[in-house]
Design an enzyme around this catalytic site. Structure first.
Site, PDB file in Angstrom:
ATOM      1  N   ASP A  31       2.276   2.680   2.523  1.00 42.71           N
ATOM      2  CA  ASP A  31       2.194   3.476   3.751  1.00 42.71           C
ATOM      3  C   ASP A  31       3.486   3.357   4.571  1.00 42.71           C
ATOM      4  O   ASP A  31       4.122   2.308   4.591  1.00 42.71           O
ATOM      5  CB  ASP A  31       1.006   3.021   4.609  1.00 42.71           C
ATOM      6  CG  ASP A  31      -0.320   3.399   3.953  1.00 42.71           C
ATOM      7  OD1 ASP A  31      -0.273   4.074   2.905  1.00 42.71           O
ATOM      8  OD2 ASP A  31      -1.379   3.041   4.480  1.00 42.71           O
TER       9      ASP A  31
ATOM     10  N   CYS B 276      -2.974   5.356   5.716  1.00 42.83           N
ATOM     11  CA  CYS B 276      -4.435   5.337   5.744  1.00 42.83           C
ATOM     12  C   CYS B 276      -4.977   5.611   7.154  1.00 42.83           C
ATOM     13  O   CYS B 276      -4.221   5.675   8.124  1.00 42.83           O
ATOM     14  CB  CYS B 276      -4.904   3.968   5.279  1.00 42.83           C
ATOM     15  SG  CYS B 276      -4.542   2.708   6.499  1.00 42.83           S
TER      16      CYS B 276
ATOM     17  N   CYS C 269       0.821  -1.215   0.000  1.00 43.17           N
ATOM     18  CA  CYS C 269       0.000   0.000   0.000  1.00 43.17           C
ATOM     19  C   CYS C 269       0.852   1.262   0.000  1.00 43.17           C
ATOM     20  O   CYS C 269       0.349   2.354  -0.243  1.00 43.17           O
ATOM     21  CB  CYS C 269      -0.949   0.005   1.208  1.00 43.17           C
ATOM     22  SG  CYS C 269      -0.071   0.059   2.774  1.00 43.17           S
TER      23      CYS C 269
ATOM     24  N   CYS D  50      -2.449  -2.810   8.747  1.00 43.74           N
ATOM     25  CA  CYS D  50      -2.144  -1.449   9.210  1.00 43.74           C
ATOM     26  C   CYS D  50      -1.702  -1.500  10.675  1.00 43.74           C
ATOM     27  O   CYS D  50      -0.800  -0.758  11.081  1.00 43.74           O
ATOM     28  CB  CYS D  50      -3.370  -0.542   9.068  1.00 43.74           C
ATOM     29  SG  CYS D  50      -4.228  -0.744   7.495  1.00 43.74           S
TER      30      CYS D  50
HETATM   31 FE1  FES Z   1      -1.616  -0.015   4.317  1.00 42.56          FE
HETATM   32 FE2  FES Z   1      -3.340   0.925   5.982  1.00 42.56          FE
HETATM   33  S1  FES Z   1      -3.685   0.469   3.894  1.00 42.56           S
HETATM   34  S2  FES Z   1      -1.238   0.657   6.316  1.00 42.56           S
END
Ligand code: FES
Length: 127
Positions: free
Chosen positions: A37, A60, A35, A104
């Site tokens: 992040d 996110c 993702c 996450c």
């Molecule tokens: Fe990857 Fe939340 S979508 S940390």
């Protein structure tokens, strides 16, 4: 049912411990390749107790809520206890995360572990 619990929304909209500790004793940065992040944790440690913790999360809503909750859970705790914090415990404290958002909370666990490792490495070097 709403996708996110009230606790997740609360911590996402009003995250605790956001920021940087300039003279941190341990810093950890982790990311999720899928993702994209990124989460960075800063720890201030006095006598093996986490006296302060701050985070920066570029990610996110669940990642921000997980960082906020995780920092609240380890603040004021002994290092040995913080090492045992699991992503499951963070997710539970948030009254659950949707299954596809569990990674996450893993980021929060990994960021804390990485900051603690950094602290231990620095300690060993200065001994
Ligand atoms: Fe990857 Fe939340 S979508 S940390």
């Amino acid at each position: 049912m709403a996708l996110y619990s009230e606790k997740v929304m609360e911590h996402f909209l009003n995250p605790q411990n956001v920021g940087v500790i300039e003279d941190a004793d341990g810093v950890g940065e982790v990311g999720n390749a899928k993702c994209g992040d990124i989460m960075k944790m800063y720890l201030k440690i006095d006598n093996e107790v986490i006296s302060d913790v701050k985070f920066e999360t570029f990610g996110c809503a669940s990642a921000i809520a997980s960082s906020s909750m995780a920092t609240e859970m380890i603040k004021g705790k002994p290092v040995a206890e913080a090492m045992l914090l699991t992503n499951k415990a963070v997710a539970e404290a948030l009254d659950g995360l949707p299954p596809h958002k569990m990674h996450c909370s893993v980021l929060a666990e990994e960021a804390i572990q990485s900051a603690l490792e950094d602290y231990e490495n620095k300690k060993t070097k200065s001994e």
